[in-house]
Write an enzyme that holds these catalytic residues in place. Sequence first.
Site, PDB file in Angstrom:
ATOM      1  N   ASP A  53      21.472  11.574 -29.265  1.00 51.13           N
ATOM      2  CA  ASP A  53      21.523  10.229 -28.907  1.00 51.13           C
ATOM      3  C   ASP A  53      20.724   9.438 -29.211  1.00 51.13           C
ATOM      4  O   ASP A  53      19.528   9.647 -29.611  1.00 51.13           O
ATOM      5  CB  ASP A  53      21.964  10.432 -27.614  1.00 51.13           C
ATOM      6  CG  ASP A  53      23.151  10.631 -26.650  1.00 51.13           C
ATOM      7  OD1 ASP A  53      24.045  10.744 -27.529  1.00 51.13           O
ATOM      8  OD2 ASP A  53      23.307  10.945 -25.775  1.00 51.13           O
ATOM      9  N   LYS A  75      25.358   5.628 -28.923  1.00 53.30           N
ATOM     10  CA  LYS A  75      26.130   4.676 -28.079  1.00 53.30           C
ATOM     11  C   LYS A  75      25.125   3.575 -27.436  1.00 53.30           C
ATOM     12  O   LYS A  75      24.069   4.186 -26.775  1.00 53.30           O
ATOM     13  CB  LYS A  75      27.238   4.981 -27.093  1.00 53.30           C
ATOM     14  CG  LYS A  75      28.157   5.860 -27.621  1.00 53.30           C
ATOM     15  CD  LYS A  75      29.032   6.270 -26.713  1.00 53.30           C
ATOM     16  CE  LYS A  75      28.540   7.335 -25.906  1.00 53.30           C
ATOM     17  NZ  LYS A  75      28.165   7.644 -24.621  1.00 53.30           N
ATOM     18  N   MET A 190      19.832   1.531 -16.652  1.00 52.79           N
ATOM     19  CA  MET A 190      20.647   0.516 -17.311  1.00 52.79           C
ATOM     20  C   MET A 190      20.645  -0.562 -16.424  1.00 52.79           C
ATOM     21  O   MET A 190      21.851  -1.246 -16.315  1.00 52.79           O
ATOM     22  CB  MET A 190      21.892   1.215 -17.386  1.00 52.79           C
ATOM     23  CG  MET A 190      21.948   2.599 -18.375  1.00 52.79           C
ATOM     24  SD  MET A 190      23.500   3.380 -18.667  1.00 52.79           S
ATOM     25  CE  MET A 190      23.291   4.423 -17.318  1.00 52.79           C
TER      26      MET A 190
HETATM   27  N1  SAH Z   1      19.877  11.025 -19.077  1.00 57.46           N
HETATM   28  C1  SAH Z   1      19.093  10.027 -19.288  1.00 57.46           C
HETATM   29  C2  SAH Z   1      19.499   8.709 -18.565  1.00 57.46           C
HETATM   30  C3  SAH Z   1      20.559   8.116 -19.588  1.00 57.46           C
HETATM   31  S1  SAH Z   1      21.221   6.403 -19.222  1.00 57.46           S
HETATM   32  C4  SAH Z   1      17.912  10.221 -18.277  1.00 57.46           C
HETATM   33  O1  SAH Z   1      18.124  11.425 -17.296  1.00 57.46           O
HETATM   34  O2  SAH Z   1      16.781   9.727 -18.268  1.00 57.46           O
HETATM   35  C5  SAH Z   1      20.011   5.553 -20.348  1.00 57.46           C
HETATM   36  C6  SAH Z   1      19.258   4.519 -19.509  1.00 57.46           C
HETATM   37  O3  SAH Z   1      17.840   5.528 -19.038  1.00 57.46           O
HETATM   38  C7  SAH Z   1      18.305   3.658 -19.838  1.00 57.46           C
HETATM   39  O4  SAH Z   1      19.405   2.236 -20.141  1.00 57.46           O
HETATM   40  C8  SAH Z   1      17.129   3.705 -19.231  1.00 57.46           C
HETATM   41  O5  SAH Z   1      17.473   2.777 -18.057  1.00 57.46           O
HETATM   42  C9  SAH Z   1      16.813   4.757 -18.985  1.00 57.46           C
HETATM   43  N2  SAH Z   1      15.858   5.527 -19.908  1.00 57.46           N
HETATM   44  C10 SAH Z   1      16.043   6.486 -20.586  1.00 57.46           C
HETATM   45  N3  SAH Z   1      14.946   6.830 -21.237  1.00 57.46           N
HETATM   46  C11 SAH Z   1      14.100   5.833 -20.978  1.00 57.46           C
HETATM   47  C12 SAH Z   1      12.738   5.648 -21.449  1.00 57.46           C
HETATM   48  N4  SAH Z   1      11.983   6.464 -22.212  1.00 57.46           N
HETATM   49  N5  SAH Z   1      12.148   4.511 -20.591  1.00 57.46           N
HETATM   50  C13 SAH Z   1      12.714   3.691 -20.025  1.00 57.46           C
HETATM   51  N6  SAH Z   1      14.066   3.866 -19.445  1.00 57.46           N
HETATM   52  C14 SAH Z   1      14.758   4.880 -19.899  1.00 57.46           C
END
Ligand code: SAH
Length: 287
Positions: A53, A75, A190
């Site tokens: 991803d 995406k 998000m």
């Molecule tokens: N499965 C992922 C989340 C996916 S949704 C998890 O468990 O972390 C995607 C959202 O995750 C982004 O829009 C943001 O809000 C957050 N996110 C993921 N990685 C991030 C990072 N390194 N720093 C800040 N926000 C992050």
Amino acid sequence: MTESYDLPPLAKGNWPTLEKGWVWLCGAGPGDAGLLTLHALNALRQADVVVFDALVQQSIMDWVHPDAEVIYAGKRGGKPSAKQRDISLRLVDLAREGKRVLRLKGGDPFVFGRGGEEAQTLVQHGVPFRIIPGISAGIGGLAYAGIPVTHRDVNQSVTFVTGHDQSGETPSSLDWGAIAKGSQVIVIYMGMKHIARIASDLMGAGRGADEPVAVVAEATTENQRVLETTLGTVVDDVAKHGMQPPCIICVGRSVLMRQALDWQALAEGKEPRHLDPLGRGRPAESA
Ligand code: SAH
């Protein structure tokens, strides 16, 4: 693509083998390659094909076996994702071709990551799979900012919430009023697109304009940026400081702990801004 790699043996038995025709649905953590699990690393060294991803860092992809095929399934958040089904079916096809398939997702695959949907498609098509959890951004990302997602003086619960749904809108099923009233600390994934609406709904439901908020961008990567603000000022401050997604937003008094626990600043030789940000006046060891 089995070859020797120098992981010490697991306590019980050997490292699991990624067999042909299997899919491992794996979290890559929030960014820093050091936050991969050992199972993820083991998977990266065995996979014939890695479907990854947008949020998976290049430094993690550098672990992929040089002969492996890599497929980008990115995406961007909030866009309608007609492609989700295509991605799931692609995994089915790859497994049926007899490949050892690694599906690598940012953070944890089952936290706002659609991992459940992909796994369900695998089940429906009789494809064997394994789930490898990862460190979710809403926990590990905050920790890298020096913010404990729970802290005894602040919260006995935490609410993880997504700021937008598949259509890109704030989820209509979410009752922000109830979240505002029932959640001690709110961690928003998000949330940037609708931050103005979210902040105003939370304040409208009784959260104070002076309530601490942290916005952590690209957490755990070398580009990590942290904005400390409040519910009343977050919208202006996000614009002023040019904070761009991916961001984790944390609403609650645990954000104040960063004044003591910003360990990256401490490692650079800075003094803690506060030794007792919550004003408990209590040594950490006492009951
Ligand atoms: N499965 C992922 C989340 C996916 S949704 C998890 O468990 O972390 C995607 C959202 O995750 C982004 O829009 C943001 O809000 C957050 N996110 C993921 N990685 C991030 C990072 N390194 N720093 C800040 N926000 C992050």
